[in-house]
Design a protein around this motif. Sequence first.
Motif, PDB file in Angstrom:
ATOM      1  N   ILE A 136       0.847  -1.196   0.000  1.00 55.99           N
ATOM      2  CA  ILE A 136       0.000   0.000   0.000  1.00 55.99           C
ATOM      3  C   ILE A 136       0.879   1.242   0.000  1.00 55.99           C
ATOM      4  CG2 ILE A 136      -1.958  -1.098   1.136  1.00 55.99           C
ATOM      5  CD1 ILE A 136      -0.943   0.059   3.765  1.00 55.99           C
ATOM      6  N   GLY A 137       0.259   2.395  -0.049  1.00 59.23           N
ATOM      7  CA  GLY A 137       0.975   3.664  -0.037  1.00 59.23           C
ATOM      8  C   GLY A 137       1.358   4.113   1.364  1.00 59.23           C
ATOM      9  N   ASP A 138       2.119   5.205   1.404  1.00 55.70           N
ATOM     10  CA  ASP A 138       2.625   5.743   2.666  1.00 55.70           C
ATOM     11  C   ASP A 138       1.509   6.214   3.584  1.00 55.70           C
ATOM     12  OD1 ASP A 138       4.701   6.645   4.444  1.00 55.70           O
ATOM     13  OD2 ASP A 138       4.259   8.690   3.780  1.00 55.70           O
ATOM     14  N   ARG A 139       0.568   6.938   3.043  1.00 57.53           N
ATOM     15  CA  ARG A 139      -0.524   7.484   3.860  1.00 57.53           C
ATOM     16  C   ARG A 139      -1.370   6.357   4.466  1.00 57.53           C
ATOM     17  NH1 ARG A 139      -1.724  11.284   7.238  1.00 57.53           N
ATOM     18  NH2 ARG A 139      -3.933  11.712   7.311  1.00 57.53           N
ATOM     19  N   GLN A 140      -1.685   5.337   3.667  1.00 58.74           N
ATOM     20  CA  GLN A 140      -2.465   4.208   4.181  1.00 58.74           C
ATOM     21  C   GLN A 140      -1.694   3.467   5.267  1.00 58.74           C
ATOM     22  OE1 GLN A 140      -3.075   2.410   0.305  1.00 58.74           O
ATOM     23  NE2 GLN A 140      -5.287   2.600   0.598  1.00 58.74           N
ATOM     24  N   ALA A 141      -0.383   3.328   5.083  1.00 56.56           N
ATOM     25  CA  ALA A 141       0.439   2.645   6.087  1.00 56.56           C
ATOM     26  C   ALA A 141       0.426   3.414   7.405  1.00 56.56           C
ATOM     27  CB  ALA A 141       1.865   2.480   5.573  1.00 56.56           C
ATOM     28  N   ARG A 142       0.498   4.736   7.335  1.00 58.53           N
ATOM     29  CA  ARG A 142       0.429   5.547   8.561  1.00 58.53           C
ATOM     30  C   ARG A 142      -0.918   5.406   9.246  1.00 58.53           C
ATOM     31  NH1 ARG A 142       1.526  11.127   6.689  1.00 58.53           N
ATOM     32  NH2 ARG A 142       1.982  10.327   4.635  1.00 58.53           N
ATOM     33  N   ASN A 143      -1.980   5.342   8.461  1.00 54.39           N
ATOM     34  CA  ASN A 143      -3.320   5.147   9.040  1.00 54.39           C
ATOM     35  C   ASN A 143      -3.420   3.803   9.745  1.00 54.39           C
ATOM     36  OD1 ASN A 143      -4.213   7.620   8.174  1.00 54.39           O
ATOM     37  ND2 ASN A 143      -5.157   6.833   6.309  1.00 54.39           N
ATOM     38  N   ILE A 144      -2.861   2.764   9.138  1.00 56.03           N
ATOM     39  CA  ILE A 144      -2.886   1.423   9.753  1.00 56.03           C
ATOM     40  C   ILE A 144      -2.110   1.423  11.059  1.00 56.03           C
ATOM     41  CG2 ILE A 144      -1.983  -0.918   9.476  1.00 56.03           C
ATOM     42  CD1 ILE A 144      -2.855  -0.697   6.527  1.00 56.03           C
ATOM     43  N   ILE A 145      -0.919   2.026  11.069  1.00 53.48           N
ATOM     44  CA  ILE A 145      -0.139   2.122  12.312  1.00 53.48           C
ATOM     45  C   ILE A 145      -0.936   2.877  13.368  1.00 53.48           C
ATOM     46  CG2 ILE A 145       1.939   3.146  13.349  1.00 53.48           C
ATOM     47  CD1 ILE A 145       2.661   0.676  11.814  1.00 53.48           C
ATOM     48  N   GLY A 146      -1.632   3.924  12.968  1.00 45.72           N
ATOM     49  CA  GLY A 146      -2.470   4.694  13.898  1.00 45.72           C
ATOM     50  C   GLY A 146      -3.610   3.863  14.466  1.00 45.72           C
ATOM     51  N   LYS A 147      -4.246   3.046  13.619  1.00 40.08           N
ATOM     52  CA  LYS A 147      -5.335   2.179  14.097  1.00 40.08           C
ATOM     53  C   LYS A 147      -4.818   1.127  15.080  1.00 40.08           C
ATOM     54  CE  LYS A 147      -8.192   2.632   9.980  1.00 40.08           C
ATOM     55  NZ  LYS A 147      -8.695   1.965   8.773  1.00 40.08           N
ATOM     56  N   ILE A 148      -3.663   0.578  14.775  1.00 44.30           N
ATOM     57  CA  ILE A 148      -3.074  -0.419  15.686  1.00 44.30           C
ATOM     58  C   ILE A 148      -2.712   0.242  17.009  1.00 44.30           C
ATOM     59  CG2 ILE A 148      -1.132  -2.000  16.039  1.00 44.30           C
ATOM     60  CD1 ILE A 148      -1.126  -2.428  12.979  1.00 44.30           C
ATOM     61  N   ARG A 149      -2.143   1.440  16.936  1.00 42.69           N
ATOM     62  CA  ARG A 149      -1.779   2.173  18.155  1.00 42.69           C
ATOM     63  C   ARG A 149      -3.031   2.472  18.993  1.00 42.69           C
ATOM     64  NH1 ARG A 149       1.493   5.891  16.029  1.00 42.69           N
ATOM     65  NH2 ARG A 149       3.349   4.763  16.641  1.00 42.69           N
ATOM     66  N   GLU A 150      -4.102   2.838  18.344  1.00 36.52           N
ATOM     67  CA  GLU A 150      -5.363   3.121  19.032  1.00 36.52           C
ATOM     68  C   GLU A 150      -5.937   1.840  19.647  1.00 36.52           C
ATOM     69  OE1 GLU A 150      -9.722   4.374  17.491  1.00 36.52           O
ATOM     70  OE2 GLU A 150      -8.060   5.657  16.821  1.00 36.52           O
ATOM     71  N   TYR A 151      -5.877   0.725  18.915  1.00 39.29           N
ATOM     72  CA  TYR A 151      -6.400  -0.553  19.382  1.00 39.29           C
ATOM     73  C   TYR A 151      -5.679  -1.014  20.656  1.00 39.29           C
ATOM     74  CZ  TYR A 151      -7.607  -5.538  19.355  1.00 39.29           C
ATOM     75  OH  TYR A 151      -8.041  -6.787  19.698  1.00 39.29           O
ATOM     76  N   TYR A 152      -4.367  -0.845  20.674  1.00 38.03           N
ATOM     77  CA  TYR A 152      -3.581  -1.266  21.849  1.00 38.03           C
ATOM     78  C   TYR A 152      -3.434  -0.151  22.881  1.00 38.03           C
ATOM     79  CZ  TYR A 152      -2.416  -5.649  19.602  1.00 38.03           C
ATOM     80  OH  TYR A 152      -2.496  -6.889  19.027  1.00 38.03           O
ATOM     81  N   LYS A 153      -4.142   0.963  22.680  1.00 43.34           N
ATOM     82  CA  LYS A 153      -4.137   2.103  23.619  1.00 43.34           C
ATOM     83  C   LYS A 153      -2.714   2.596  23.913  1.00 43.34           C
ATOM     84  CE  LYS A 153      -8.484   0.879  25.792  1.00 43.34           C
ATOM     85  NZ  LYS A 153      -8.881  -0.438  25.382  1.00 43.34           N
TER      86      LYS A 153
END
Length: 107
Positions: A62-79
């Motif tokens: 995927i692209g850079d922006r999508q990868a950052r969004n995924i990292i953000g979702k994972i960070r949010e999921y694990y608080k």
Amino acid sequence: MLKPIKKEVSCYNGQDDGRIKGGYSVDKGNRFKSEMQSNSIKIKPMKKVIITTGDVQNVIGIGDRQARNIIGKIREYYKKEKHQLITVQEFCEYYGVKYDDICSKLL
């Protein structure tokens, strides 16, 4: 294997100056070989612990922006807070993939 000692061409002007280069021969494109190289200990490559946006891009394609969004979702999921890093294990658990499959893609 080390080659026998012989006269070598000078590294500076390409002419034979009669010097012996450190007691070992020089291979084209390589630096001087030493006894340490032949008797060295094999070190296992370290497995990666932290996953970055670049790794997510390579693994998922995927692209850079999508990868950052995924990292953000994972960070949010694990608080996790913004300064905390995401591990490969957390990425694998979040997406439900095997750790070994991801590690083979990272290296």
